[in-house]
Design a protein around this motif. Sequence first.
Motif, PDB file in Angstrom:
ATOM      1  N   ALA A 299      -9.773  47.246  15.029  1.00  0.00           N
ATOM      2  CA  ALA A 299     -10.080  45.871  15.440  1.00  0.00           C
ATOM      3  C   ALA A 299     -11.593  45.674  15.591  1.00  0.00           C
ATOM      4  O   ALA A 299     -12.099  44.558  15.402  1.00  0.00           O
ATOM      5  CB  ALA A 299      -9.376  45.544  16.758  1.00  0.00           C
ATOM      6  N   ASN A 300     -12.309  46.735  15.900  1.00  0.00           N
ATOM      7  CA  ASN A 300     -13.757  46.682  16.099  1.00  0.00           C
ATOM      8  C   ASN A 300     -14.533  46.862  14.787  1.00  0.00           C
ATOM      9  O   ASN A 300     -15.727  46.544  14.724  1.00  0.00           O
ATOM     10  CB  ASN A 300     -14.156  47.767  17.109  1.00  0.00           C
ATOM     11  N   MET A 301     -13.898  47.368  13.753  1.00  0.00           N
ATOM     12  CA  MET A 301     -14.582  47.686  12.501  1.00  0.00           C
ATOM     13  C   MET A 301     -15.325  46.505  11.864  1.00  0.00           C
ATOM     14  O   MET A 301     -16.464  46.686  11.406  1.00  0.00           O
ATOM     15  CB  MET A 301     -13.616  48.308  11.490  1.00  0.00           C
ATOM     16  N   PRO A 302     -14.764  45.289  11.806  1.00  0.00           N
ATOM     17  CA  PRO A 302     -15.515  44.196  11.173  1.00  0.00           C
ATOM     18  C   PRO A 302     -16.864  43.932  11.849  1.00  0.00           C
ATOM     19  O   PRO A 302     -17.857  43.667  11.170  1.00  0.00           O
ATOM     20  CB  PRO A 302     -14.573  42.992  11.304  1.00  0.00           C
ATOM     21  N   ALA A 303     -16.906  44.025  13.162  1.00  0.00           N
ATOM     22  CA  ALA A 303     -18.173  43.817  13.877  1.00  0.00           C
ATOM     23  C   ALA A 303     -19.173  44.911  13.531  1.00  0.00           C
ATOM     24  O   ALA A 303     -20.363  44.638  13.352  1.00  0.00           O
ATOM     25  CB  ALA A 303     -17.936  43.767  15.385  1.00  0.00           C
ATOM     26  N   VAL A 304     -18.701  46.147  13.415  1.00  0.00           N
ATOM     27  CA  VAL A 304     -19.599  47.250  13.058  1.00  0.00           C
ATOM     28  C   VAL A 304     -20.083  47.092  11.620  1.00  0.00           C
ATOM     29  O   VAL A 304     -21.272  47.241  11.331  1.00  0.00           O
ATOM     30  CB  VAL A 304     -18.917  48.618  13.271  1.00  0.00           C
TER      31      VAL A 304
ATOM     32  N   GLU B 187     -33.132  53.447  13.616  1.00  0.00           N
ATOM     33  CA  GLU B 187     -33.131  52.208  14.391  1.00  0.00           C
ATOM     34  C   GLU B 187     -31.778  51.502  14.317  1.00  0.00           C
ATOM     35  O   GLU B 187     -31.285  50.974  15.323  1.00  0.00           O
ATOM     36  CB  GLU B 187     -34.254  51.273  13.914  1.00  0.00           C
ATOM     37  N   ALA B 188     -31.183  51.488  13.131  1.00  0.00           N
ATOM     38  CA  ALA B 188     -29.868  50.864  12.972  1.00  0.00           C
ATOM     39  C   ALA B 188     -28.815  51.588  13.795  1.00  0.00           C
ATOM     40  O   ALA B 188     -27.972  50.961  14.440  1.00  0.00           O
ATOM     41  CB  ALA B 188     -29.473  50.831  11.498  1.00  0.00           C
ATOM     42  N   LEU B 189     -28.864  52.922  13.791  1.00  0.00           N
ATOM     43  CA  LEU B 189     -27.898  53.696  14.566  1.00  0.00           C
ATOM     44  C   LEU B 189     -28.108  53.478  16.061  1.00  0.00           C
ATOM     45  O   LEU B 189     -27.141  53.332  16.818  1.00  0.00           O
ATOM     46  CB  LEU B 189     -27.999  55.182  14.214  1.00  0.00           C
ATOM     47  N   LYS B 190     -29.353  53.431  16.495  1.00  0.00           N
ATOM     48  CA  LYS B 190     -29.635  53.184  17.915  1.00  0.00           C
ATOM     49  C   LYS B 190     -29.130  51.811  18.342  1.00  0.00           C
ATOM     50  O   LYS B 190     -28.559  51.656  19.425  1.00  0.00           O
ATOM     51  CB  LYS B 190     -31.131  53.324  18.190  1.00  0.00           C
ATOM     52  N   ALA B 191     -29.316  50.798  17.495  1.00  0.00           N
ATOM     53  CA  ALA B 191     -28.825  49.451  17.804  1.00  0.00           C
ATOM     54  C   ALA B 191     -27.301  49.441  17.872  1.00  0.00           C
ATOM     55  O   ALA B 191     -26.713  48.778  18.737  1.00  0.00           O
ATOM     56  CB  ALA B 191     -29.334  48.456  16.768  1.00  0.00           C
ATOM     57  N   HIS B 192     -26.664  50.172  16.969  1.00  0.00           N
ATOM     58  CA  HIS B 192     -25.203  50.275  16.970  1.00  0.00           C
ATOM     59  C   HIS B 192     -24.697  50.838  18.303  1.00  0.00           C
ATOM     60  O   HIS B 192     -23.735  50.327  18.876  1.00  0.00           O
ATOM     61  CB  HIS B 192     -24.751  51.170  15.813  1.00  0.00           C
ATOM     62  N   ALA B 193     -25.364  51.869  18.785  1.00  0.00           N
ATOM     63  CA  ALA B 193     -24.914  52.543  20.005  1.00  0.00           C
ATOM     64  C   ALA B 193     -24.908  51.627  21.230  1.00  0.00           C
ATOM     65  O   ALA B 193     -24.100  51.823  22.137  1.00  0.00           O
ATOM     66  CB  ALA B 193     -25.793  53.765  20.263  1.00  0.00           C
ATOM     67  N   VAL B 194     -25.771  50.619  21.234  1.00  0.00           N
ATOM     68  CA  VAL B 194     -25.858  49.737  22.407  1.00  0.00           C
ATOM     69  C   VAL B 194     -25.312  48.337  22.135  1.00  0.00           C
ATOM     70  O   VAL B 194     -25.420  47.445  22.988  1.00  0.00           O
ATOM     71  CB  VAL B 194     -27.309  49.652  22.939  1.00  0.00           C
ATOM     72  N   ALA B 195     -24.710  48.138  20.967  1.00  0.00           N
ATOM     73  CA  ALA B 195     -24.161  46.822  20.624  1.00  0.00           C
ATOM     74  C   ALA B 195     -23.064  46.435  21.609  1.00  0.00           C
ATOM     75  O   ALA B 195     -22.259  47.279  22.021  1.00  0.00           O
ATOM     76  CB  ALA B 195     -23.613  46.841  19.201  1.00  0.00           C
ATOM     77  N   PRO B 196     -23.005  45.173  21.996  1.00  0.00           N
ATOM     78  CA  PRO B 196     -21.987  44.734  22.954  1.00  0.00           C
ATOM     79  C   PRO B 196     -20.553  45.060  22.523  1.00  0.00           C
ATOM     80  O   PRO B 196     -19.723  45.442  23.356  1.00  0.00           O
ATOM     81  CB  PRO B 196     -22.209  43.220  23.045  1.00  0.00           C
ATOM     82  N   HIS B 197     -20.250  44.914  21.222  1.00  0.00           N
ATOM     83  CA  HIS B 197     -18.887  45.209  20.779  1.00  0.00           C
ATOM     84  C   HIS B 197     -18.571  46.703  20.900  1.00  0.00           C
ATOM     85  O   HIS B 197     -17.424  47.085  21.106  1.00  0.00           O
ATOM     86  CB  HIS B 197     -18.620  44.699  19.360  1.00  0.00           C
ATOM     87  N   MET B 198     -19.583  47.566  20.799  1.00  0.00           N
ATOM     88  CA  MET B 198     -19.345  48.998  20.981  1.00  0.00           C
ATOM     89  C   MET B 198     -19.127  49.326  22.456  1.00  0.00           C
ATOM     90  O   MET B 198     -18.275  50.148  22.796  1.00  0.00           O
ATOM     91  CB  MET B 198     -20.510  49.821  20.412  1.00  0.00           C
ATOM     92  N   GLN B 199     -19.873  48.681  23.310  1.00  0.00           N
ATOM     93  CA  GLN B 199     -19.670  48.881  24.738  1.00  0.00           C
ATOM     94  C   GLN B 199     -18.278  48.415  25.156  1.00  0.00           C
ATOM     95  O   GLN B 199     -17.594  49.094  25.928  1.00  0.00           O
ATOM     96  CB  GLN B 199     -20.760  48.165  25.533  1.00  0.00           C
TER      97      GLN B 199
END
Length: 102
Positions: free
Chosen positions: A24-29, A69-81
Amino acid sequence: MLHVLAYITAKPGMRDTVLREFRANMPAVHAEEGCIEYVPVVDSPAFGPAQTELGPDTFVVVEKWASPEALKAHAVAPHMQAYTERTADMVADRVIHILSPL
């Protein structure tokens, strides 16, 4: 480019539920800047004793990111949290390998 292998072990019997949340989270990622690949994988039964099995509770997330930078942004993205919060009680362990090509 960075490669990530994230080994996710669900609590017994919870892998399908965690995978449902993951998918369910994959499209956002996939929409994140710098995401090249982000897919869950499980043991392939066709190879039997030729492989070391992950087992019925584990899946691996195969990721490719265009930059640190892209990976770091991914780690803190609201949808990942939010995903992490939704699955926290279902996950027994996470092992993440961040790799660079030679």
